[in-house]
Scaffold this motif. Structure first.
Motif, PDB file in Angstrom:
ATOM      1  N   GLU A  16       0.682  -1.217   0.168  1.00 11.98           N
ATOM      2  CA  GLU A  16       0.148  -0.114   0.188  1.00 11.98           C
ATOM      3  C   GLU A  16       0.801   1.242  -0.094  1.00 11.98           C
ATOM      4  N   ALA A  17       1.599   1.486   1.065  1.00 13.37           N
ATOM      5  CA  ALA A  17       2.277   2.516   1.269  1.00 13.37           C
ATOM      6  C   ALA A  17       3.115   2.626   2.528  1.00 13.37           C
ATOM      7  N   PHE A  23       8.309  -2.502   3.562  1.00 12.78           N
ATOM      8  CA  PHE A  23       8.085  -3.625   4.343  1.00 12.78           C
ATOM      9  C   PHE A  23       9.052  -4.306   5.025  1.00 12.78           C
ATOM     10  N   ASN A  64       5.279  -0.733  -3.365  1.00 13.89           N
ATOM     11  CA  ASN A  64       4.042   0.099  -2.835  1.00 13.89           C
ATOM     12  C   ASN A  64       3.417   0.788  -3.994  1.00 13.89           C
ATOM     13  N   HIS A  92      -3.324  -8.084   3.614  1.00 15.48           N
ATOM     14  CA  HIS A  92      -2.222  -7.411   3.874  1.00 15.48           C
ATOM     15  C   HIS A  92      -1.643  -8.105   5.291  1.00 15.48           C
TER      16      HIS A  92
HETATM   17  N1  URA Z   1       2.856  -1.704   4.689  1.00 17.41           N
HETATM   18  C1  URA Z   1       2.607  -1.270   3.302  1.00 17.41           C
HETATM   19  O1  URA Z   1       1.916  -1.662   2.571  1.00 17.41           O
HETATM   20  N2  URA Z   1       3.832  -1.242   2.673  1.00 17.41           N
HETATM   21  C2  URA Z   1       5.070  -0.993   3.455  1.00 17.41           C
HETATM   22  O2  URA Z   1       5.883  -0.895   2.958  1.00 17.41           O
HETATM   23  C3  URA Z   1       4.985  -0.983   4.760  1.00 17.41           C
HETATM   24  C4  URA Z   1       3.867  -1.428   5.263  1.00 17.41           C
END
Ligand code: URA
Length: 293
Positions: free
Chosen positions: A147-148, A160, A186, A260
């Motif tokens: 996601e981000a 991550f 992401n 997720h």
């Molecule tokens: N969650 C995500 O979606 N991406 C990341 O890089 C970290 C946590």
């Protein structure tokens, strides 16, 4: 009552309830097997991309190229009818991009530089410590698409790497890979403050970046972890619960949708579904797990 007797009783009651099979324990700590398959509550997501129905097609069956002597299951790819005029989903990755590793790395470096200079989302550009581009091999069979960045990723500059990232790494390892064997990226390259969901304008601003990144990488498979990457890539509003269990086409790659890792941290029972999704992927890729299949 002994644990053995209790387990037997539980199994008999499950059998009476019509349960024929029980899921196997996943290598990344699945919940106890005696808990039956219960659909988890969907995580709430505010992101609402354009409505796009997804209709699975019965044929033609599309199978992946195989790089092992194990025959993959022939898998139907669900179609995304009615793409918007500017959608890339049905346009195959260009065949004329350089294929060698060094050339791909150079293209990624150029794109990373552009991402680092981007200030289209004023709030994100003002609050980020740095942009978080992606990590892994420039010639992956599989891309994990999140996601981000969160706070840890914003500090480290790598996707991550926080608690959810450690669980994603376990999932990757359970699939017999290292992080360096795949590519991890992401939708958004900047951290939304407070880890809120990306808003549609932010996703739209980052879209050319993640689309180009995927074009350079040209993976065979894209694993969308969570609703945000799945909905952004497939241009749908369907939930993970509705999307998982099938392959979807994206520019010639096959897309798998699963939960997720942050959701799994809050709902450990859902790990079994992720493991089912990874097994579907591995079967399709022709990869045998040691001691399985
Ligand atoms: N969650 C995500 O979606 N991406 C990341 O890089 C970290 C946590």
């Amino acid at each position: 009552m002994s644990p053995h007797h209790a387990l037997l009783q539980k199994l008999e009651s499950l059998q009476r309830a019509g349960v024929q099979t029980l899921p196997k324990r996943a290598a990344f700590e699945l919940p106890a097997v005696e808990e039956v398959y219960v659909a988890p509550a969907e995580p709430a997501h505010e992101y609402q991309p354009p409505v796009r129905p997804i209709v699975p097609v019965a044929e033609p069956a599309v199978t992946s190229p195989v790089r092992s002597n194990f025959s993959p299951a022939a898998t139907t790819v669900a179609a995304l009818p009615g793409s918007s005029a500017n959608s890339l989903i049905q346009v195959p990755f260009p065949a004329d991009l350089p294929d060698d590793l060094a050339a791909r790395e150079n293209l990624l470096t150029d794109l990373r530089t552009k991402v680092a200079a981007c200030r289209l989302c004023n709030e994100l550009a003002c609050t980020r410590k740095q942009t978080v581009f992606g990590v892994g091999t420039a010639r992956p069979r599989v891309v994990f698409f999140g996601e981000a960045p969160g706070a840890d990723e914003d500090r480290m500059g790598e996707p991550f790497v926080g608690a959810a990232g450690q669980l994603l790494t376990k999932i990757i390892k359970a699939c017999t890979w290292e992080r360096s064997d795949v590519y991890i990226m992401n939708v958004l390259k900047c951290r939304p403050p407070g880890n809120r969901n990306p808003d549609p304008a932010e996703t739209a601003n980052c879209r050319p970046f993640f689309e180009r990144q995927l074009e350079i990488l040209r993976p065979e498979y894209i694993v969308c972890v969570g609703a945000v990457p799945a909905q952004a890539l497939l241009e749908t509003t369907l939930s993970v619960g509705k999307l998982r269990g099938k392959f979807y086409p994206y520019r010639g790659a096959k897309v798998v949708v699963t939960y997720h890792p942050s959701y799994l941290l809050r709902n450990p029972d859902a790990k079994r579904f992720v493991w089912e999704d990874m097994q579907m992927l591995l079967r399709e890729m022709g990869i045998e797990l040691p001691g399985k299949n």
